[in-house]
Design a protein around this motif. Structure first.
Motif, short mmCIF file in Angstrom:
data_model
loop_
_atom_site.label_atom_id
_atom_site.label_comp_id
_atom_site.label_asym_id
_atom_site.label_seq_id
_atom_site.Cartn_x
_atom_site.Cartn_y
_atom_site.Cartn_z
N LEU A 46 0.84 -1.20 0.00
CA LEU A 46 0.00 0.00 0.00
C LEU A 46 0.87 1.25 0.00
CD1 LEU A 46 -2.75 1.37 0.17
CD2 LEU A 46 -2.74 0.95 2.64
N ALA A 47 1.93 1.24 0.80
CA ALA A 47 2.83 2.40 0.85
C ALA A 47 3.55 2.60 -0.48
CB ALA A 47 3.84 2.21 1.98
N LEU A 48 3.90 1.52 -1.15
CA LEU A 48 4.53 1.64 -2.46
C LEU A 48 3.55 2.14 -3.51
CD1 LEU A 48 6.56 -1.69 -2.37
CD2 LEU A 48 7.57 0.60 -2.48
N ARG A 51 0.18 9.51 -0.45
CA ARG A 51 -0.85 9.67 0.59
C ARG A 51 -0.46 9.06 1.92
NH1 ARG A 51 -5.67 7.44 0.16
NH2 ARG A 51 -5.36 5.90 -1.47
N VAL A 52 0.54 8.19 1.93
CA VAL A 52 0.94 7.50 3.16
C VAL A 52 1.90 8.39 3.94
CG1 VAL A 52 2.06 5.47 4.15
CG2 VAL A 52 0.57 5.23 2.15
N ARG A 53 1.45 8.88 5.09
CA ARG A 53 2.26 9.81 5.88
C ARG A 53 3.19 9.09 6.84
NH1 ARG A 53 1.95 12.33 2.34
NH2 ARG A 53 0.63 14.11 1.86
N ARG A 75 12.66 -3.08 -3.30
CA ARG A 75 11.73 -1.98 -3.55
C ARG A 75 11.54 -1.06 -2.35
NH1 ARG A 75 6.44 -3.95 -4.69
NH2 ARG A 75 6.95 -5.95 -3.73
N VAL A 76 11.78 -1.57 -1.12
CA VAL A 76 11.46 -0.75 0.06
C VAL A 76 12.37 0.46 0.19
CG1 VAL A 76 10.41 -2.66 1.33
CG2 VAL A 76 12.87 -2.19 1.60
N SER A 77 13.50 0.45 -0.49
CA SER A 77 14.39 1.61 -0.42
C SER A 77 13.80 2.83 -1.11
CB SER A 77 15.75 1.28 -1.06
OG SER A 77 15.59 0.92 -2.42
N SER A 78 12.70 2.64 -1.86
CA SER A 78 12.04 3.78 -2.50
C SER A 78 11.00 4.43 -1.59
CB SER A 78 11.37 3.34 -3.81
OG SER A 78 10.27 2.49 -3.56
N LEU A 79 10.74 3.85 -0.43
CA LEU A 79 9.76 4.42 0.49
C LEU A 79 10.36 5.67 1.14
CD1 LEU A 79 8.49 1.12 2.18
CD2 LEU A 79 7.26 2.52 0.50
N HIS A 80 9.70 6.80 0.95
CA HIS A 80 10.25 8.05 1.46
C HIS A 80 9.62 8.50 2.77
CE1 HIS A 80 6.58 10.12 0.21
NE2 HIS A 80 6.67 9.48 -0.94
N MET A 81 8.50 7.86 3.18
CA MET A 81 7.86 8.25 4.44
C MET A 81 8.59 7.59 5.62
SD MET A 81 6.52 5.35 3.12
CE MET A 81 5.36 5.98 1.92
N PRO A 82 8.45 8.13 6.84
CA PRO A 82 9.03 7.48 8.01
C PRO A 82 8.42 6.08 8.19
CG PRO A 82 8.40 9.72 8.53
CD PRO A 82 7.80 9.41 7.19
N ARG A 92 17.47 -1.24 4.89
CA ARG A 92 17.17 -0.95 3.48
C ARG A 92 16.32 0.31 3.31
NH1 ARG A 92 17.53 -6.73 3.20
NH2 ARG A 92 15.47 -7.12 4.08
N LEU A 93 15.89 0.90 4.41
CA LEU A 93 14.96 2.03 4.35
C LEU A 93 15.69 3.37 4.36
CD1 LEU A 93 12.47 0.60 6.99
CD2 LEU A 93 12.01 0.82 4.53
N ILE A 94 15.06 4.36 3.74
CA ILE A 94 15.60 5.72 3.77
C ILE A 94 15.47 6.30 5.17
CG2 ILE A 94 15.25 8.08 2.95
CD1 ILE A 94 14.24 6.87 0.31
N ASP A 95 14.29 6.14 5.77
CA ASP A 95 14.01 6.70 7.10
C ASP A 95 13.36 5.61 7.94
OD1 ASP A 95 13.37 8.18 9.32
OD2 ASP A 95 11.98 9.54 8.31
N GLY A 96 14.16 4.69 8.41
CA GLY A 96 13.64 3.54 9.15
C GLY A 96 14.13 3.50 10.58
#
Length: 238
Positions: free
Chosen positions: A78-80, A85-87, A167-174, A197-201
């Protein structure tokens, strides 16, 4: 801090129902909450993505997404899919990489030989959880006993091969990962690798928790979810 301009989306695991979220929702504050029914597992490839698409079509506006176990993988999809919209995204006891051992469990369920409800409860909860959460344990026993074998087996087949690691490295939300040191599927190692693997994890591991332990502590889990949500709120305002 409350956010009535956003909606919680709380996604359950299998073979459970959205009822597991009922004790949590009142402690989340005035922000609206939706717990979609994900008990019917779609036939075909990538059921997590199919369910995520159905949720995205149902829920509009800005959302704070939470998913447990199989629901955590739906939450990732859903976040991808709806990243604009995913905050905030919170993953509870789930993983972004395959768990091949579930293939054999899925096949056993398919032929009518599921793990017993009691064995499942013993694996998902610690002894302390079982002693303090009589109503929750009763609910889980009931739902596991009543589970649809075709849906349960399809979900486990999907978890066995699910791989979003690239793919999760493209998630930009916290993104906040909540796990248990005694979880044999979403192991501490798998969740640390997910976080890396996350930008903000951020990852939070309770050493004394197993797979369903967070639900045995509804007040604490709600506070953890609100804190994860507010990390996203602070990002919005910065």
């Amino acid at each position: 801090m409350s956010r009535t301009d956003r909606t919680w989306v709380l996604i359950h695991g299998v073979p459970l129902t959205d009822a597991v979220w009922e004790p949590i929702v009142p402690a989340l504050g005035p922000q609206p909450a939706i717990a979609p029914d994900c008990t019917a597992i779609p036939v075909g490839a990538d059921p997590q993505a199919q369910l995520a698409e159905a949720i995205a079509q149902r829920v509009g506006g800005n959302i704070d997404v939470v998913g447990h176990s199989f629901g955590g993988q739906i939450a990732v999809e859903l976040a991808l899919l709806a990243s604009e919209r995913v905050r905030s995204l919170t993953i509870v006891c789930s993983r972004d990489t395959p768990f091949p051992a579930f293939k054999a469990v899925a096949e056993a369920i398919r032929v009518g030989q599921p793990p017993s409800a009691q064995a499942t409860v013993d694996r998902w909860f610690t002894r302390s959880d079982r002693e303090r959460g009589e109503a929750l344990i009763g609910l889980v026993l009931e739902e596991v006993s009543a589970a649809s074998y075709p849906d349960w087996s399809r979900a486990l087949d999907a978890i066995a091969v699910y791989d979003a690691a690239s793919r999760v490295s493209s998630l930009h939300m916290p993104v906040t990962l909540i796990g248990g040191g005694l979880d044999g599927v979403a192991t501490p190692g798998s969740m640390r690798a997910f976080r890396d693997r996350l930008i903000d994890g951020v990852s939070i591991t309770r050493d004394d928790w197993s797979h369903m332990s967070p639900f045995a502590h509804p007040g604490l889990l709600a506070r953890m979810l609100v804190a994860a949500r507010d990390r996203g709120t602070m990002t919005d305002s910065s």
